[in-house]
Design a protein around this motif. Structure first.
Motif, PDB file in Angstrom:
ATOM      1  N   PRO A 158       6.243  35.775 -71.889  1.00 40.38           N
ATOM      2  CA  PRO A 158       6.705  34.792 -71.193  1.00 40.38           C
ATOM      3  C   PRO A 158       5.579  34.459 -70.185  1.00 40.38           C
ATOM      4  O   PRO A 158       5.288  32.985 -70.137  1.00 40.38           O
ATOM      5  N   CYS A 159       4.712  35.280 -69.561  1.00 36.92           N
ATOM      6  CA  CYS A 159       3.857  34.607 -68.561  1.00 36.92           C
ATOM      7  C   CYS A 159       2.932  35.944 -68.543  1.00 36.92           C
ATOM      8  O   CYS A 159       3.092  37.406 -69.028  1.00 36.92           O
ATOM      9  N   HIS A 160       1.752  35.813 -67.650  1.00 33.91           N
ATOM     10  CA  HIS A 160       0.458  36.556 -67.568  1.00 33.91           C
ATOM     11  C   HIS A 160       1.008  37.860 -66.475  1.00 33.91           C
ATOM     12  O   HIS A 160       0.623  39.079 -66.718  1.00 33.91           O
ATOM     13  N   LEU A 161       2.130  37.553 -65.655  1.00 39.10           N
ATOM     14  CA  LEU A 161       2.774  38.570 -64.981  1.00 39.10           C
ATOM     15  C   LEU A 161       3.585  39.620 -65.752  1.00 39.10           C
ATOM     16  O   LEU A 161       3.605  40.691 -65.408  1.00 39.10           O
ATOM     17  N   CYS A 162       4.459  39.087 -66.400  1.00 44.31           N
ATOM     18  CA  CYS A 162       5.006  40.019 -67.577  1.00 44.31           C
ATOM     19  C   CYS A 162       4.143  40.972 -68.136  1.00 44.31           C
ATOM     20  O   CYS A 162       4.436  42.115 -68.554  1.00 44.31           O
ATOM     21  N   HIS A 163       2.972  40.289 -68.714  1.00 44.91           N
ATOM     22  CA  HIS A 163       2.052  41.096 -69.503  1.00 44.91           C
ATOM     23  C   HIS A 163       1.506  42.087 -68.623  1.00 44.91           C
ATOM     24  O   HIS A 163       1.338  43.332 -68.998  1.00 44.91           O
ATOM     25  N   GLU A 164       1.156  41.822 -67.350  1.00 45.98           N
ATOM     26  CA  GLU A 164       0.514  42.701 -66.416  1.00 45.98           C
ATOM     27  C   GLU A 164       1.167  44.112 -66.247  1.00 45.98           C
ATOM     28  O   GLU A 164       0.865  44.921 -66.170  1.00 45.98           O
ATOM     29  N   HIS A 165       2.624  43.614 -66.084  1.00 45.53           N
ATOM     30  CA  HIS A 165       3.444  44.563 -65.541  1.00 45.53           C
ATOM     31  C   HIS A 165       3.853  45.419 -66.849  1.00 45.53           C
ATOM     32  O   HIS A 165       4.203  46.798 -66.542  1.00 45.53           O
ATOM     33  N   ALA A 166       3.846  45.188 -68.035  1.00 47.08           N
ATOM     34  CA  ALA A 166       4.198  45.934 -69.234  1.00 47.08           C
ATOM     35  C   ALA A 166       3.130  46.688 -69.771  1.00 47.08           C
ATOM     36  O   ALA A 166       3.369  47.718 -70.335  1.00 47.08           O
ATOM     37  N   GLU A 167       2.077  46.113 -69.839  1.00 48.12           N
ATOM     38  CA  GLU A 167       0.872  46.730 -70.639  1.00 48.12           C
ATOM     39  C   GLU A 167      -0.192  47.654 -69.757  1.00 48.12           C
ATOM     40  O   GLU A 167      -0.077  47.353 -68.488  1.00 48.12           O
ATOM     41  N   THR A 168      -0.873  48.405 -70.142  1.00 49.47           N
ATOM     42  CA  THR A 168      -1.963  49.284 -69.517  1.00 49.47           C
ATOM     43  C   THR A 168      -3.253  48.560 -69.436  1.00 49.47           C
ATOM     44  O   THR A 168      -4.407  49.143 -68.959  1.00 49.47           O
ATOM     45  N   HIS A 169      -3.469  47.745 -70.473  1.00 51.09           N
ATOM     46  CA  HIS A 169      -4.631  46.935 -70.748  1.00 51.09           C
ATOM     47  C   HIS A 169      -4.568  45.781 -69.898  1.00 51.09           C
ATOM     48  O   HIS A 169      -3.782  45.009 -69.839  1.00 51.09           O
ATOM     49  N   ALA A 170      -6.070  45.217 -69.772  1.00 53.80           N
ATOM     50  CA  ALA A 170      -6.297  43.944 -69.190  1.00 53.80           C
ATOM     51  C   ALA A 170      -5.890  42.720 -70.455  1.00 53.80           C
ATOM     52  O   ALA A 170      -6.347  43.080 -71.429  1.00 53.80           O
ATOM     53  N   ALA A 171      -5.473  41.713 -69.894  1.00 56.69           N
ATOM     54  CA  ALA A 171      -5.408  40.569 -70.763  1.00 56.69           C
ATOM     55  C   ALA A 171      -6.723  40.045 -71.244  1.00 56.69           C
ATOM     56  O   ALA A 171      -7.712  39.852 -70.380  1.00 56.69           O
ATOM     57  N   THR A 172      -6.883  39.542 -72.383  1.00 57.27           N
ATOM     58  CA  THR A 172      -8.028  38.804 -72.756  1.00 57.27           C
ATOM     59  C   THR A 172      -7.726  37.454 -73.378  1.00 57.27           C
ATOM     60  O   THR A 172      -6.540  37.240 -73.761  1.00 57.27           O
ATOM     61  N   GLN A 173      -8.607  36.516 -72.947  1.00 57.24           N
ATOM     62  CA  GLN A 173      -8.418  35.040 -73.529  1.00 57.24           C
ATOM     63  C   GLN A 173      -8.699  34.535 -74.850  1.00 57.24           C
ATOM     64  O   GLN A 173      -9.619  35.416 -75.545  1.00 57.24           O
ATOM     65  N   TRP A 174      -7.929  34.112 -75.321  1.00 59.70           N
ATOM     66  CA  TRP A 174      -8.456  33.399 -76.739  1.00 59.70           C
ATOM     67  C   TRP A 174      -9.552  32.535 -76.563  1.00 59.70           C
ATOM     68  O   TRP A 174      -9.594  31.732 -75.421  1.00 59.70           O
ATOM     69  N   THR A 175     -10.477  32.599 -77.539  1.00 63.29           N
ATOM     70  CA  THR A 175     -11.859  31.767 -77.322  1.00 63.29           C
ATOM     71  C   THR A 175     -11.493  30.654 -77.947  1.00 63.29           C
ATOM     72  O   THR A 175     -10.835  29.915 -78.585  1.00 63.29           O
TER      73      THR A 175
END
Length: 103
Positions: A36-53
């Motif tokens: 749903p959002c960047h914070l949910c990703h940050e809390h659930a995953e151990t890797h950094a988010a990457t942007q779509w180009t």
């Protein structure tokens, strides 16, 4: 479609963004999972988010939580609501779209 993260309902709202218009989930390029959002990703995953180009703007990477329609990045950025079910999207999400998509 599975939406990961701390959702609070079946329309992709989460503990961080739960207004009536917060009805999209974003497929993160790094893990190909909808959150749903960047914070949910940050809390659930151990890797950094990457942007779509910019070259990937035709990828289906946005999910309408109301009707489950997948939109391309360009398609999502061009509308104020779902083209299929007409559910309004939170206009404030565009303020931080650079967390997900290159400008």
């Amino acid at each position: 479609m599975i939406v990961y993260g701390e959702t609070i309902d079946d329309q992709t709202r989460c503990v961080h963004y739960g207004t009536p218009k917060d009805v999209i989930a974003i497929k993160f390029k790094c893990c190909r999972r909808y959150y749903p959002c960047h914070l949910c990703h940050e809390h659930a995953e151990t890797h950094a988010a990457t942007q779509w180009t910019l070259a990937e703007r035709q990828q289906k990477a946005v999910l309408c939580g109301v009707c489950s329609t997948e939109l391309t990045i360009d398609g999502y950025l061009a509308v104020d609501g779902c083209p299929s079910c007409h559910a309004p999207f939170n206009e404030g999400c565009r303020l931080h779209s650079s967390l997900y998509f290159q400008d």
